[in-house]
Design a protein around this motif. Structure first.
Motif, PDB file in Angstrom:
ATOM      1  N   ARG A  36     -10.595  11.697  -3.659  1.00 45.40           N
ATOM      2  CA  ARG A  36      -9.592  12.061  -2.647  1.00 45.40           C
ATOM      3  C   ARG A  36      -9.721  11.187  -1.407  1.00 45.40           C
ATOM      4  O   ARG A  36      -8.726  10.686  -0.877  1.00 45.40           O
ATOM      5  N   LYS A  39     -10.997   8.244  -1.189  1.00 47.86           N
ATOM      6  CA  LYS A  39     -10.542   6.895  -1.549  1.00 47.86           C
ATOM      7  C   LYS A  39      -9.013   6.826  -1.500  1.00 47.86           C
ATOM      8  O   LYS A  39      -8.439   5.857  -0.976  1.00 47.86           O
ATOM      9  N   ARG A  40      -8.345   7.848  -2.021  1.00 46.89           N
ATOM     10  CA  ARG A  40      -6.884   7.873  -2.009  1.00 46.89           C
ATOM     11  C   ARG A  40      -6.351   7.870  -0.574  1.00 46.89           C
ATOM     12  O   ARG A  40      -5.348   7.212  -0.277  1.00 46.89           O
ATOM     13  N   ASP A  51      -3.799   5.173   1.182  1.00 48.27           N
ATOM     14  CA  ASP A  51      -2.607   5.549   1.955  1.00 48.27           C
ATOM     15  C   ASP A  51      -2.622   4.891   3.333  1.00 48.27           C
ATOM     16  O   ASP A  51      -1.591   4.421   3.833  1.00 48.27           O
TER      17      ASP A  51
END
Length: 212
Positions: free
Chosen positions: A193, A195-196, A200
């Motif tokens: 998460r 990393k995501r 973004d």
């Protein structure tokens, strides 16, 4: 109380933003700041260069910069290593280490300042690594985190304290129950998460730059 080694002091100051990114790190100036001769300054700079935090430039050294791709590559390696650390911690942790992880999690939950809570979360990860009782894993993770902090200054400005707290709870539950699979899966979910979120952030930066 003894002072930390010079290279540790200098590294901490780099990470704290004491030196502007565009400003060269010059031996003469550093000797004045730290009150030591050129030899220990040179040794400290060489050590930080070996760690990948600074690079040589025409006027001395400069702080290393990383691309979004560098950050993601490092993060992928971190995810793999920290999964191994969580698995090992679930098997090897002592009652004292479990109590320390639990107490730090409690302190982070009660902390009202998000910046302080994030620092507590970072310390929680360090305690998790220590509970793995694997010195090689610990050393590798410490080096990766320092490079991430140099490359990815935005990491400490995200507003994800609540999400991190819940994810840490899941990791802690696996460690408490001595369930290496649960601990591994929980830490992986947490780091994937974050990393995501970085992806973004990088996407927003590039879109903003392209729109100018």
């Amino acid at each position: 109380m003894s002072r930390a080694p010079l290279h540790v002091q200098l590294r901490d100051d780099l990470l704290a933003g004491r030196f502007p990114w565009g400003e060269p790190l010059v031996e003469g100036r550093l000797t004045e700041l730290y009150g030591v001769s050129r030899t220990p300054i040179r040794e400290a700079l060489n050590r930080l260069e070996q760690e990948g935090l600074i690079v040589r430039s025409l006027r001395g050294y400069r702080i290393q910069s990383g691309t979004p791709e560098d950050v993601i590559d490092i993060y992928d390696v971190r995810i793999a290593l920290e999964q191994a650390a969580a698995q090992a911690a679930a098997v090897r942790r002592t009652d004292l280490q479990l109590a320390e992880l639990t107490q730090l999690q409690r302190e982070a939950r009660q902390e009202e300042d998000p910046a302080v809570a994030r620092r507590l979360h970072a310390r929680w990860h360090e305690l998790l690594w220590a509970a793995s009782e694997n010195a090689t894993l610990i050393t590798m993770l410490q080096g990766l985190i320092v490079r991430l902090r140099i490359f990815d200054q935005d990491a400490f400005h995200r507003q994800d304290v609540h999400e991190s707290m819940l994810e840490h709870d899941a990791v802690l539950e696996g460690i408490r129950n001595r369930d290496p699979v649960a601990a591994k899966e929980a830490i992986a979910a947490h780091l994937v998460r974050t990393k995501r979120e970085r992806l973004d952030t990088f996407a927003r930066r590039r879109i903003g730059t392209d729109a100018e």
